[in-house]
Design an enzyme around this catalytic site. Structure first.
Site, PDB file in Angstrom:
ATOM      1  CG  LEU A 142      -1.554  -1.517  -4.234  1.00  0.00           C
ATOM      2  CD1 LEU A 142      -2.274  -0.651  -3.217  1.00  0.00           C
ATOM      3  CD2 LEU A 142      -0.171  -1.922  -3.738  1.00  0.00           C
ATOM      4  N   PRO A 143      -2.123  -5.933  -6.410  1.00  0.00           N
ATOM      5  CG  PRO A 143      -0.631  -7.717  -6.546  1.00  0.00           C
ATOM      6  CD  PRO A 143      -0.737  -6.286  -6.091  1.00  0.00           C
ATOM      7  CB  CYS A 144      -7.240  -6.877  -5.198  1.00  0.00           C
ATOM      8  SG  CYS A 144      -7.810  -5.817  -6.533  1.00  0.00           S
ATOM      9  CG  HIS A 145      -5.110  -9.598 -10.455  1.00  0.00           C
ATOM     10  ND1 HIS A 145      -4.413  -8.418 -10.274  1.00  0.00           N
ATOM     11  CD2 HIS A 145      -4.227 -10.486 -10.972  1.00  0.00           C
ATOM     12  CE1 HIS A 145      -3.162  -8.588 -10.670  1.00  0.00           C
ATOM     13  NE2 HIS A 145      -3.026  -9.833 -11.095  1.00  0.00           N
TER      14      HIS A 145
END
Length: 196
Positions: A164-167
């Site tokens: 879950l790409p919070c970056h």
């Protein structure tokens, strides 16, 4: 006289015994969390899963022992190193870091989040590979435009970074903002995705 001399056991035997323990625990339904570590360009990663799916991805800087202790408290105390149970996840992370995978196709167990945080974290999967969004844009996308700080908190507590790409979430001014894996890791991930 020590028992080491009476009952020698080599590493292969020990590995087979461990695999049998994992298989037996899984067969009778008492293995609550399986885990393994993988190497990556941003350092070691801990992958942990339940029968429902991947439950946690942790960065080395978080302290793997601390993460496992927290999982034992929050999910259940029966936590075992079971690398083969996470082979598919490990393969997908390897493909991601090689630039060959743009999305993860893994069952997820999101029990470590709830409420608004869970809503935000689930929405992160909609930020396309190689793209970014601001905390404000994410707040607007989940229907709560005034919740910019709460979006930041949801990203900071994301139990499944990379998947879950919070970056991919940045401040409105384009600066990085915080990241559980550290600013250097966030920069490296964004650079990796731009290069692909």
């Amino acid at each position: 006289m020590t028992t080491d001399l009476l009952f020698p056991i080599d590493a292969d035997d020990l590995a087979r015994l461990h695999e049998r323990l994992v298989a037996d625990a899984a067969a009778v339904g008492i293995l609550e969390v399986s885990y393994r570590t993988v190497d990556s360009p941003i350092g070691g990663l801990l992958l942990a899963a339940t029968d429902d799916g991947l439950v946690r991805v942790a960065f080395e800087r978080e302290g793997f022992d601390d993460v496992l202790a927290t999982l034992a408290e929050q999910v259940g105390p029966r936590v075992l190193s079971a690398p083969s149970r996470l082979d598919d996840a490990a393969r997908q992370f390897e493909e991601y870091f090689a630039g060959a995978r743009h999305t993860f196709e893994l069952p997820l167990d999101d029990r470590l989040s709830s409420g608004f945080r869970r809503t935000v974290q689930r929405s992160l999967a909609h930020i396309a590979y190689g793209r970014t969004a601001t905390y404000k844009e994410v707040a607007e996308a989940v229907g709560n435009p005034g919740a910019v700080r709460a979006v930041g908190t949801a990203c900071a507590t994301n139990p499944l970074p990379l998947v879950l790409p919070c970056h991919r979430v940045l401040r409105t001014d384009g600066s990085l903002g915080g990241y559980r894996g550290g600013a250097e890791a966030k920069e490296m991930l964004l650079a990796l995705e731009r290069a692909a």
